[in-house]
Design an enzyme around this catalytic site. Structure first.
Site, short mmCIF file in Angstrom:
data_model
loop_
_atom_site.label_atom_id
_atom_site.label_comp_id
_atom_site.label_asym_id
_atom_site.label_seq_id
_atom_site.Cartn_x
_atom_site.Cartn_y
_atom_site.Cartn_z
N HIS A 133 -4.59 10.50 0.35
CA HIS A 133 -4.09 11.85 0.08
C HIS A 133 -5.13 12.68 -0.67
O HIS A 133 -6.08 12.16 -1.26
CB HIS A 133 -2.80 11.77 -0.75
CG HIS A 133 -3.01 11.07 -2.07
ND1 HIS A 133 -3.54 11.71 -3.17
CD2 HIS A 133 -2.77 9.79 -2.45
CE1 HIS A 133 -3.63 10.86 -4.17
NE2 HIS A 133 -3.16 9.68 -3.77
N GLU A 157 1.92 3.74 -3.03
CA GLU A 157 0.99 3.14 -3.99
C GLU A 157 1.67 2.01 -4.75
O GLU A 157 2.91 1.92 -4.81
CB GLU A 157 0.51 4.23 -4.96
CG GLU A 157 -0.55 3.78 -5.97
CD GLU A 157 -1.84 3.33 -5.33
OE1 GLU A 157 -1.86 2.18 -4.83
OE2 GLU A 157 -2.82 4.08 -5.33
#
Length: 209
Positions: free
Chosen positions: A10, A83
């Site tokens: 990202h 994550e």
């Protein structure tokens, strides 16, 4: 037949800029991160691919949405792409974490793959989720190319996993925001093709490298 994966980290977040540990918590993409996401979108606009997947965390979703706006794909979320959960360390800088939770932070910084952070998870647990997801996608989209927007920690773990680098080995490679990596999946195994490409950021703005 192989499945081609384009794996993206990202764009930069506000917490990335401040050096705060994010884990499952979130912060918005920074102005730089938005430019990075748009640069990824511009590059992918000329690439043929079958599907667009992302983590269910906001920073990956926003990056994927900006890509989808250029390519016309639907964004398909999967929480297994998120994550690693960092539990009580989330939201802290490394200095703050070291001061407030010295023993936990020392274990985390040592990089042991099986250390479970209180309130979080181990690196090996998160890697298992990631690999499980990618293998499913590899079978679902066999013979095709797909794009996945995910996170630095899981990309780092996948890199080690693919190349046989022991998980606890000190990291000697970068996982840059909005970087572009390619893996092939064939007969149950991943093969690294490209790692950490950021040429699209250099083309967009020298400030984004």
């Amino acid at each position: 037949m192989k499945t081609e994966f384009i794996l993206l980290r990202h764009g930069e977040t506000e917490w990335n800029g401040l050096g705060r540990l994010q884990g499952h918590q979130d912060s918005a993409l920074s102005a730089k991160g938005l430019r990075q996401a748009d640069a990824l979108a511009a590059r992918l606009a000329s690439v043929s691919f079958h599907a667009l997947y992302c983590s269910d965390l906001g920073r990956a979703q926003e990056t994927a949405r900006r890509i989808a706006a250029r390519t016309g794909h639907s964004v398909l979320e999967d929480r297994r792409l998120r994550e690693r959960g960092l539990g009580l360390l989330e939201g802290l800088t490394r200095d703050e974490a070291s001061q407030r939770h010295p023993e936990v932070f020392a274990e985390y910084a040592a990089g042991g793959p099986d250390f479970v952070i209180p309130g979080g998870e181990s690196a090996s647990q998160r890697l298992r989720h990631m690999v499980e997801c990618l293998k499913e996608l590899g079978v679902r989209h066999v013979g095709a190319r797909i794009v996945v927007v995910t996170h630095g920690g899981v990309l780092s773990s996948l890199f080690r996993h693919c190349l046989g680098i022991p998980p606890g080995t000190p990291r000697t490679f970068s996982v840059l925001n909005a970087s572009w990596s390619q893996f092939d999946y064939h007969e149950g195994a991943f093969r690294l093709v490209t790692w950490g490409d950021v040429n699209h950021l250099r083309d967009a703005s020298h400030d984004d490298t």
